[in-house]
Design a protein around this motif. Structure first.
Motif, short mmCIF file in Angstrom:
data_model
loop_
_atom_site.label_atom_id
_atom_site.label_comp_id
_atom_site.label_asym_id
_atom_site.label_seq_id
_atom_site.Cartn_x
_atom_site.Cartn_y
_atom_site.Cartn_z
N LEU A 81 56.01 62.57 78.74
CA LEU A 81 54.61 62.70 78.32
C LEU A 81 54.02 64.02 78.80
O LEU A 81 53.97 64.29 80.00
CB LEU A 81 53.76 61.55 78.89
CG LEU A 81 53.96 60.16 78.31
CD1 LEU A 81 52.92 59.20 78.88
CD2 LEU A 81 53.87 60.17 76.79
N ARG A 123 42.52 60.01 73.17
CA ARG A 123 41.69 60.28 71.98
C ARG A 123 41.89 59.17 70.94
O ARG A 123 40.95 58.67 70.35
CB ARG A 123 42.12 61.64 71.40
CG ARG A 123 41.11 62.30 70.52
CD ARG A 123 41.40 63.78 70.35
NE ARG A 123 42.75 64.08 69.94
CZ ARG A 123 43.58 64.90 70.60
NH1 ARG A 123 43.18 65.48 71.71
NH2 ARG A 123 44.80 65.14 70.16
N ASP A 145 50.14 64.86 75.14
CA ASP A 145 50.38 63.46 74.79
C ASP A 145 49.31 62.57 75.42
O ASP A 145 48.76 61.68 74.76
CB ASP A 145 51.76 63.01 75.29
CG ASP A 145 52.89 63.65 74.51
OD1 ASP A 145 52.70 63.91 73.31
OD2 ASP A 145 53.95 63.90 75.09
N LEU A 181 53.03 53.87 66.95
CA LEU A 181 54.07 54.71 66.32
C LEU A 181 55.11 53.81 65.66
O LEU A 181 55.57 54.10 64.54
CB LEU A 181 54.71 55.62 67.37
CG LEU A 181 55.79 56.57 66.87
CD1 LEU A 181 55.25 57.53 65.80
CD2 LEU A 181 56.40 57.39 68.02
N ARG A 210 53.74 52.66 62.45
CA ARG A 210 53.72 53.75 61.46
C ARG A 210 55.13 54.02 60.92
O ARG A 210 55.31 54.23 59.71
CB ARG A 210 53.16 55.02 62.13
CG ARG A 210 52.41 55.86 61.15
CD ARG A 210 51.91 57.16 61.68
NE ARG A 210 51.77 58.05 60.52
CZ ARG A 210 51.72 59.35 60.59
NH1 ARG A 210 51.77 59.95 61.76
NH2 ARG A 210 51.61 60.07 59.50
N ILE A 240 49.07 59.76 65.25
CA ILE A 240 49.95 58.78 65.91
C ILE A 240 51.37 59.33 65.96
O ILE A 240 51.89 59.76 64.95
CB ILE A 240 49.92 57.42 65.18
CG1 ILE A 240 48.54 56.79 65.35
CG2 ILE A 240 51.00 56.49 65.72
CD1 ILE A 240 48.34 55.54 64.53
N HIS A 256 50.18 53.83 72.16
CA HIS A 256 50.68 54.82 71.20
C HIS A 256 52.07 54.44 70.71
O HIS A 256 52.37 54.53 69.52
CB HIS A 256 50.70 56.22 71.83
CG HIS A 256 51.30 57.24 70.92
ND1 HIS A 256 52.54 57.80 71.13
CD2 HIS A 256 50.85 57.78 69.75
CE1 HIS A 256 52.82 58.63 70.14
NE2 HIS A 256 51.81 58.64 69.29
N ARG A 311 46.02 63.07 73.72
CA ARG A 311 46.03 62.48 72.38
C ARG A 311 45.94 60.96 72.46
O ARG A 311 45.20 60.32 71.72
CB ARG A 311 47.31 62.88 71.64
CG ARG A 311 47.40 62.30 70.24
CD ARG A 311 48.83 62.02 69.82
NE ARG A 311 49.55 61.29 70.83
CZ ARG A 311 50.75 61.62 71.29
NH1 ARG A 311 51.37 62.66 70.82
NH2 ARG A 311 51.35 60.89 72.22
#
Lengths: 470, 425
Positions: free
Chosen positions: B394, B404, B398, B161, B164, B425, B157, B401
């Protein structure tokens, strides 16, 4: 039992938007005997005087901090049944400051008032028309000084708008919306069945001590020499808003044409107060909720108003019939992601804030080279439980970077941006644009800084008499 | 490694050793900046080097509610003060103990010598094994999600991130190859599947409750009216003991809290005297344990979503219960979640506790008496002297997710699913 409006200070009933100006006179007591005698002569406006076709020209309200009550002669033991947060004080220790987001530049050490010798004992709140307020406030200030008080500071609000309609806060957004409706006449009984859905009204005991609250219990402990019944805890925070910084940051992030749209996503409402498009299911500014938008496609999950009031009932699935309710209560329906925020009715605040300082339009604020100006909000709110209402909303909903299952996002407007825990950033903001494309904003500055604050007790009329008779 | 388990070791602290023990535990924390929070690199027990740990705590079970027993002569006035080590970790309790000793044998000796002067590096394994206590009920937010999985998915993640944030205006479709590239170099262990023996054990455990319920029906049904009368008599007469919280004590507890998004919660109290309450507590905690193992396996305990791990442990011949949890958010929000979302469950699990707010029919009332309930909780909460969370920052959300996102990624999402994937994200 219905509330005796004759025993309640008027601020509980109304914010008096029609009285355009306010003065917040913060004083300390140096001569208790004279101060009490002077306070006895004050005539605070009562809730019973509000409405009925009568227009009030001036409104005076009086509230006390814990140190104020001690200075007036109450012993620590006599006050021990008041709210512990009130007795500790807003700036009591580092853990509370951390929870409230009063860190960094907002830390109490930097406050202009609210701590040490600058902790007020009494708040005299004056409301009047713009033509009248200055003379009246000077008179009251002088009078107080001559009668056993020392002035800490007097703060002023902006003159209100001439036209009716919601007031604007300094960033330019309509403010003071989404207020809870108080059940003054105890018409509603909280019930496990009906309250599964969101409702805008709250029991009187969520604001006034001595009345039934949303749990059906009497709020506060109203025994003892200080009459607490019909009193309320008043939270006062002076919040400085960096208007040019706010609009400059949004202009840089979304361009001059997209800045307002991004700001509206951050706030969770349109600039004029209207709900964001797609959420509305009625005509009023309050006819919306977030049930149809669980993923935050229309109103971001971390938007300011969605944090401050998630508009959710006891069960996000709403009423489902006897079997459905049972299964849902047992956690056998729905899922964790859809059940991330607490029921709103236990965490409502009656806000009575007013803006101060220079006002400018977003367009002006976005112009390069604009000088920084001092503007902000006198944030005032009333509640019966500081822990469950103000401190919860501020800490668990607004400041928390993990609100509602989010990650690394503080409140986009008032977030403190301090990394937490350790070096984990909290300055992100996830949203979708009008086309449904996901975006993430980052590196937002701190737009709101606390300049001062304190917890006050706003007594009822009888309560005030018990204080001044001490 | 199999599903997560709880290792709990408890031993009475030697006379007068408490101050010294507290001082030793403090040296392993990040005090004064973050009191109570373990320093993962401390030289005594380097928590960061112990594999497969989700949470670890050392807590001194000093029971502030023992004076409540004054009105109950059937209960002894004194109970020993124990040091409790609790580890939520991967694998069996034996596995956890083994890994703990492998990394920190000498450090554990230095701690537990305050309980028994004869503890040495050679006998500590057997000594800790002898002092193990079993929890009566144990809740795990997501059974089977190993510490390694949590760590790997969190790294994934973080990498996504970063991508992103580096490309804030890139569309999901354009972002996808960049996200794939970022994931390429990161190890992702396959999810651990339980072994056949474990699955069989689970099945037998799943059947145990309905089978026992069926078998006991012939006895239980005729006895029910009597049991109901016994319950109602007690519910209407039992004393509520929920004194006004001391602000000084609250400040002490607060000083240990909110240094992370997750907090430890430790509470201890006596059961109401008598066989009725004792057996009721045993049965209810067994049912809770069953429910946690077979029903509440996907991120929430009834409707409470913020608990990572929780356990109820009997002590002192079942005269007392120790409750421990690791929860997200602040204490006030945690208490409110309890009251508003799962009051019935709290009433079931805690109403046999001495002084619990008055319940009706076992599930009604109780925690819904908000003030009494919060005061009761406060009366029983004790400080957690040392708490280690390897996954600081976390939340349960978190972790869910991240899992997932990984699952979606492996499906190679497109269209709306890809947009949702990026948005998360």
């Amino acid at each position: 039992m219905a509330v005796d409006r004759d025993d309640v200070q008027a601020l509980v009933r109304s914010g008096f938007g029609s009285l355009g100006s306010a003065r917040y006179i913060l004083v300390r007591i140096v001569d208790a005997a004279r101060a009490k005698a002077w306070l006895r002569g004050l005539v605070p406006t009562r809730a019973s005087e509000v409405g009925g076709g009568r227009a009030l020209e001036t409104v005076l309200q009086v509230a006390f901090t814990r140190t104020g009550l001690r200075a007036l002669g109450f012993t620590a033991a006599e006050l021990e049944n008041m709210a512990p947060e009130f007795l500790d004080g807003m700036a009591s220790d580092a853990r509370r400051s951390h929870r409230l987001g009063d860190v960094g530049e907002s830390a109490p050490a930097h406050w202009a008032w609210g701590t040490g010798a600058r902790e007020p004992h009494v708040l005299l709140l004056l409301l009047a028309g713009p033509n009248r307020i200055a003379d009246w406030a000077s008179h009251v200030e002088r009078d107080a000084r001559a009668n056993g008080f020392l002035l800490v500071t007097t703060l002023a609000s902006n003159p209100g708008p001439e036209e009716t309609g919601p007031a604007r806060e300094p960033f330019g957004f309509a403010d003071g919306l989404s207020q809870p409706e108080i059940d003054w006449d105890a018409k509603h009984r909280p019930s496990a069945r009906a309250d599964r859905a969101y409702r805008p009204h709250i029991a009187a005991g969520e604001v006034l001590l001595g009345h039934r609250n949303e749990y059906g219990a009497i709020a506060g402990d109203t025994t003892g020499p200080l009459v607490q019944r019909n009193g309320s805890y008043l939270v006062y925070r002076q919040l400085a808003q960096d208007v040019t910084g706010f609009w400059g940051c949004l202009r840089a992030a979304a361009g001059p044409d997209g800045a307002q749209e991004l700001a509206e996503r951050m706030v969770g409402r349109c600039i004029d107060g209207a709900p964001l498009p797609g959420l509305v299911h009625g005509r009023g500014l309050e006819d919306f909720d977030f049930q149809s938008d669980p993923l935050g496609l229309l109103c971001p999950l971390g938007a300011h108003i969605r944090r401050a009031n998630p508009r959710v009932g006891d069960d996000p699935l709403g009423p489902l019939g006897i079997l459905g309710n049972l299964l849902s209560t047992a956690g056998l329906l729905g899922n964790a992601a859809g059940d991330a925020v607490a029921s709103a009715r236990f965490h409502r605040l009656l806000r009575r804030g007013r803006p101060y300082g220079a006002s400018m339009t977003p367009e002006q604020a976005m112009r390069p080279g604009q000088p920084e100006t001092e503007a902000g909000l006198h944030f005032l709110c009333l509640n019966a439980s500081l822990a469950r209402q103000f401190e919860f909303v501020q800490g668990a909903w607004l400041i928390s970077p993990t609100f509602g299952g989010l990650s690394q996002e503080g409140d986009p407007l008032i977030g403190d941006r301090c990394p937490f825990p350790d070096d984990r950033r909290t300055d992100l903001f996830r949203y979708h644009d009008a086309e449904g494309i996901p975006h993430i904003a980052q590196g937002m500055d701190r737009f709101v800084t606390v300049r001062g604050g304190a917890y006050f007790f706003l007594p009822g009329i009888e309560g005030l008499a018990s204080i001044t008779a001490r | 490694m199999a599903r997560q388990s709880l290792l709990a070791v408890a031993a009475t602290v030697r006379d007068h050793a408490i101050p010294e023990l507290e001082a030793l535990l403090r040296t392993m924390t990040r005090a004064p900046e973050a009191p109570g929070q373990a320093d993962p690199d401390n030289p005594i027990i380097p928590f960061g080097q112990i594999e497969g740990v989700h949470f670890l705590r050392f807590v001194l079970l000093e029971d502030p509610s023992l004076p409540d027993r004054a009105a109950y002569p059937r209960l002894p006035a004194y109970e020993p003060t124990r040091l409790m080590l609790m580890v939520d970790g991967d694998g069996s309790p034996e596995d956890i103990l083994h890994r703990l000793l492998r990394t920190a044998r000498e450090g554990l000796v230095r701690v537990f010598i305050h309980c028994d002067a004869t503890v040495t590096g050679t006998n500590i394994a057997a000594w800790m094994d002898r002092h193990r206590v079993r929890s009566a009920a144990n809740y795990v937010n997501w059974p089977g999600r190993s510490a390694r999985q949590v760590r790997e998915e969190a790294r994934l993640h973080e990498a996504w991130l970063a991508v992103r944030l580096a490309h804030p205006d890139t569309s999901p479709e354009e972002l996808w190859p960049l996200l794939r590239a970022a994931a390429q170099d990161l190890p992702l262990s396959p999810p651990v599947r339980p072994a056949l023996a474990e699955r069989l054990g689970n099945l037998i455990h799943l059947l145990s409750l309905p089978v026992l319920a069926l078998l006991s029906l012939p006895v239980l049904l005729p006895a029910l009216p009597v049991l109901i009368v016994m319950l109602r008599r007690r519910e209407t007469r039992d004393r509520v003991i929920a004194p006004r919280p001391s602000r000084t004590r609250n400040a002490m507890l607060s000083s240990l809290e909110d240094h992370d998004v997750t907090n430890p919660y430790s509470a201890i109290g006596s059961l109401k005297p008598g066989r009725f309450r004792r057996w009721l507590a045993i049965v209810i905690l067994w049912i809770i344990d069953w429910g946690a193992r077979h029903i509440y396996r996907s991120g929430r305990l009834a409707r409470v979503n913020t608990i990572h791990f929780a356990s109820w442990t009997f002590l002192d011949d079942k005269r007392r219960v120790f409750f421990a949890s690791n929860y997200d958010g602040s204490r006030e929000a945690y208490n409110d979640d309890f009251i508003n979302k799962v009051a019935f469950g709290l009433n079931l699990s805690f109403s046999n506790g001495l002084g619990y707010p008055r319940t009706d029919w076992l599930v009604r009332g109780g925690a819904r008496h908000e003030r009494d309930f919060k005061w009761y909780l406060f009366h029983h909460q004790i400080p957690t002297q040392l708490w280690y969370n390897p996954f600081r920052g976390l939340t349960t959300y978190d972790m869910a997710r991240n899992a997932r996102l990984r699952a979606t990624y492996e499906r190679r999402p497109t269209g709306a699913e890809l947009a949702r994937f990026v948005a998360e994200i």
